[in-house]
Scaffold this motif. Sequence first.
Motif, PDB file in Angstrom:
ATOM      1  N   GLY A 217       8.188   9.485  -5.003  1.00  0.00           N
ATOM      2  CA  GLY A 217       8.693   9.395  -6.245  1.00  0.00           C
ATOM      3  C   GLY A 217      10.336   9.622  -6.314  1.00  0.00           C
ATOM      4  O   GLY A 217      10.889   9.406  -5.074  1.00  0.00           O
ATOM      5  N   ALA A 218      10.723  10.056  -7.527  1.00  0.00           N
ATOM      6  CA  ALA A 218      12.299  10.441  -7.495  1.00  0.00           C
ATOM      7  C   ALA A 218      12.850  11.301  -6.600  1.00  0.00           C
ATOM      8  O   ALA A 218      12.150  12.269  -6.104  1.00  0.00           O
ATOM      9  N   GLY A 219      13.947  11.078  -5.900  1.00  0.00           N
ATOM     10  CA  GLY A 219      14.573  12.205  -4.938  1.00  0.00           C
ATOM     11  C   GLY A 219      13.797  12.067  -3.513  1.00  0.00           C
ATOM     12  O   GLY A 219      13.736  12.898  -2.974  1.00  0.00           O
ATOM     13  N   GLN A 220      12.973  10.965  -3.379  1.00  0.00           N
ATOM     14  CA  GLN A 220      12.160  10.722  -2.157  1.00  0.00           C
ATOM     15  C   GLN A 220      11.239  11.945  -1.913  1.00  0.00           C
ATOM     16  O   GLN A 220      10.781  12.498  -0.851  1.00  0.00           O
ATOM     17  N   LYS A 221      10.491  12.537  -2.933  1.00  0.00           N
ATOM     18  CA  LYS A 221       9.718  13.518  -3.095  1.00  0.00           C
ATOM     19  C   LYS A 221       8.259  12.835  -2.904  1.00  0.00           C
ATOM     20  O   LYS A 221       7.999  11.743  -3.714  1.00  0.00           O
ATOM     21  N   PRO A 222       7.444  13.266  -1.998  1.00  0.00           N
ATOM     22  CA  PRO A 222       6.183  12.717  -1.820  1.00  0.00           C
ATOM     23  C   PRO A 222       5.164  13.261  -2.936  1.00  0.00           C
ATOM     24  O   PRO A 222       5.239  14.273  -3.546  1.00  0.00           O
ATOM     25  N   VAL A 223       4.507  11.970  -3.598  1.00  0.00           N
ATOM     26  CA  VAL A 223       3.569  12.494  -4.717  1.00  0.00           C
ATOM     27  C   VAL A 223       2.253  12.018  -4.442  1.00  0.00           C
ATOM     28  O   VAL A 223       1.439  12.421  -5.227  1.00  0.00           O
ATOM     29  N   ALA A 224       1.816  11.088  -3.482  1.00  0.00           N
ATOM     30  CA  ALA A 224       0.732  10.798  -3.136  1.00  0.00           C
ATOM     31  C   ALA A 224       0.729   9.884  -1.741  1.00  0.00           C
ATOM     32  O   ALA A 224       1.832   9.859  -1.131  1.00  0.00           O
ATOM     33  N   ALA A 225      -0.460   9.646  -1.469  1.00  0.00           N
ATOM     34  CA  ALA A 225      -0.775   9.105  -0.249  1.00  0.00           C
ATOM     35  C   ALA A 225      -2.178   7.971   0.083  1.00  0.00           C
ATOM     36  O   ALA A 225      -2.886   8.238  -1.000  1.00  0.00           O
ATOM     37  N   ILE A 226      -1.797   6.974   0.572  1.00  0.00           N
ATOM     38  CA  ILE A 226      -2.748   5.901   0.481  1.00  0.00           C
ATOM     39  C   ILE A 226      -3.399   5.894   2.069  1.00  0.00           C
ATOM     40  O   ILE A 226      -2.815   6.181   2.792  1.00  0.00           O
ATOM     41  N   SER A 227      -4.544   5.749   2.184  1.00  0.00           N
ATOM     42  CA  SER A 227      -5.279   5.608   3.626  1.00  0.00           C
ATOM     43  C   SER A 227      -5.966   4.195   3.739  1.00  0.00           C
ATOM     44  O   SER A 227      -6.625   3.841   2.500  1.00  0.00           O
ATOM     45  N   ILE A 228      -6.103   3.657   4.866  1.00  0.00           N
ATOM     46  CA  ILE A 228      -7.135   2.650   5.277  1.00  0.00           C
ATOM     47  C   ILE A 228      -7.912   3.195   6.208  1.00  0.00           C
ATOM     48  O   ILE A 228      -7.597   3.644   7.433  1.00  0.00           O
ATOM     49  N   SER A 229      -9.367   3.067   5.880  1.00  0.00           N
ATOM     50  CA  SER A 229     -10.248   3.491   6.810  1.00  0.00           C
ATOM     51  C   SER A 229     -10.986   2.470   7.483  1.00  0.00           C
ATOM     52  O   SER A 229     -11.786   1.486   6.836  1.00  0.00           O
ATOM     53  N   THR A 230     -11.235   2.624   8.710  1.00  0.00           N
ATOM     54  CA  THR A 230     -12.017   1.474   9.384  1.00  0.00           C
ATOM     55  C   THR A 230     -12.963   2.359  10.580  1.00  0.00           C
ATOM     56  O   THR A 230     -12.982   3.152  10.808  1.00  0.00           O
ATOM     57  N   LEU A 231     -13.935   1.494  10.923  1.00  0.00           N
ATOM     58  CA  LEU A 231     -14.947   1.860  12.121  1.00  0.00           C
ATOM     59  C   LEU A 231     -14.197   1.626  13.200  1.00  0.00           C
ATOM     60  O   LEU A 231     -13.497   0.567  13.584  1.00  0.00           O
ATOM     61  N   LYS A 232     -13.872   2.745  14.097  1.00  0.00           N
ATOM     62  CA  LYS A 232     -12.855   2.638  15.168  1.00  0.00           C
ATOM     63  C   LYS A 232     -13.339   1.492  16.113  1.00  0.00           C
ATOM     64  O   LYS A 232     -12.439   0.688  16.594  1.00  0.00           O
ATOM     65  N   PHE A 233     -14.666   1.205  16.337  1.00  0.00           N
ATOM     66  CA  PHE A 233     -15.080   0.222  17.208  1.00  0.00           C
ATOM     67  C   PHE A 233     -15.041  -1.405  16.701  1.00  0.00           C
ATOM     68  O   PHE A 233     -15.075  -2.413  17.423  1.00  0.00           O
ATOM     69  N   MET A 234     -14.681  -1.357  15.513  1.00  0.00           N
ATOM     70  CA  MET A 234     -14.583  -2.662  14.673  1.00  0.00           C
ATOM     71  C   MET A 234     -13.183  -2.936  14.383  1.00  0.00           C
ATOM     72  O   MET A 234     -13.108  -3.983  13.449  1.00  0.00           O
ATOM     73  N   GLN A 235     -11.945  -2.272  14.749  1.00  0.00           N
ATOM     74  CA  GLN A 235     -10.819  -2.495  14.383  1.00  0.00           C
ATOM     75  C   GLN A 235     -10.383  -3.880  15.003  1.00  0.00           C
ATOM     76  O   GLN A 235     -10.642  -4.489  15.720  1.00  0.00           O
ATOM     77  N   ALA A 236      -9.416  -4.369  13.997  1.00  0.00           N
ATOM     78  CA  ALA A 236      -8.738  -5.700  14.500  1.00  0.00           C
ATOM     79  C   ALA A 236      -7.854  -5.392  15.739  1.00  0.00           C
ATOM     80  O   ALA A 236      -7.513  -4.178  15.861  1.00  0.00           O
ATOM     81  N   PRO A 237      -7.656  -6.604  16.532  1.00  0.00           N
ATOM     82  CA  PRO A 237      -7.289  -6.294  17.523  1.00  0.00           C
ATOM     83  C   PRO A 237      -5.540  -5.863  17.760  1.00  0.00           C
ATOM     84  O   PRO A 237      -5.389  -4.997  18.739  1.00  0.00           O
ATOM     85  N   ASP A 238      -4.974  -6.364  16.737  1.00  0.00           N
ATOM     86  CA  ASP A 238      -3.679  -5.834  16.273  1.00  0.00           C
ATOM     87  C   ASP A 238      -3.500  -4.934  15.133  1.00  0.00           C
ATOM     88  O   ASP A 238      -3.269  -5.380  13.976  1.00  0.00           O
TER      89      ASP A 238
END
Length: 271
Positions: A217-238
């Motif tokens: 947010g303002a002043g580069q203060k952290p206000v939230a976070a986003i995650s992407i959750s995957t199955l480890k054995f099904m991840q994309a090659p890159d």
Amino acid sequence: MTQHDSGTPKPTGTAAFSKFVHLLQLVADSPEPLSIPKLAALSGYPRPTVYRSVGGLVAEGLLIESLNGETYQLGPRLIQFASRSWDRSELRLVAVQALKALRDQTGETVHLAVPSDDRMVYIEKLESTSAVRMASYIGSSVCMHSSSVGKAYLAALPQAQCLELVQRLEYTRFTDHTVTTPQGLLEQVRQVQEQGWSVDDEENEAGIYCFGAVILGAGQKPVAAISISTLKFMQAPDPIQAYVQPLLDTCRHISQRIIQSPVLADSKHIW
């Protein structure tokens, strides 16, 4: 008004209100309805106190008796409050279209989380387009030390604030991969600061790998976070190209929208 030890004025009735909130939290966090004896054991409050408090919560519709008449669960009024808060969340409204685009681009489950005390609470979840479903839900929380959203948030805090928070966390072990010491977590935080994103490498749940990044947010203060959750054995090659770059782009986009919004620019009014 009353005074606590530091001399700062404390509103009358705060102690009773705190008991109500603590009991509600215990019920909300439990996978099954709780009885009066169980609530007393978990809270540390005397059984008569729990009985009176639960009676008041039931009277207000915040708790209801289960069908067996011996246990309690969240009531419709509390669920109504939560639903209205979620619907009117300024952050969620600003972020939701970008989150949907991120989910569609990656094909994976996307979470939006905000800090609450020493944990991160999910305020939005968009399921993967695959048949795989995760156990998390809107309103559930995760520990900072074992989650990608928590580590992304910690890494964006001022150094002193980050260190203080890291030192007071409870280091519950969820899997063999979970970091269990402040020193171990600080090493991960430093890596997040260097590379710009975080990971949860089967630290909360076996087989689940998450990428996380912070919203500022303002002043580069952290206000939230986003995650992407995957199955480890099904991840994309890159994974950097498939997940990390879209994640970082989405966080930057939402951060810009927050900063440009008069209401959201002040992180105190993020909700």
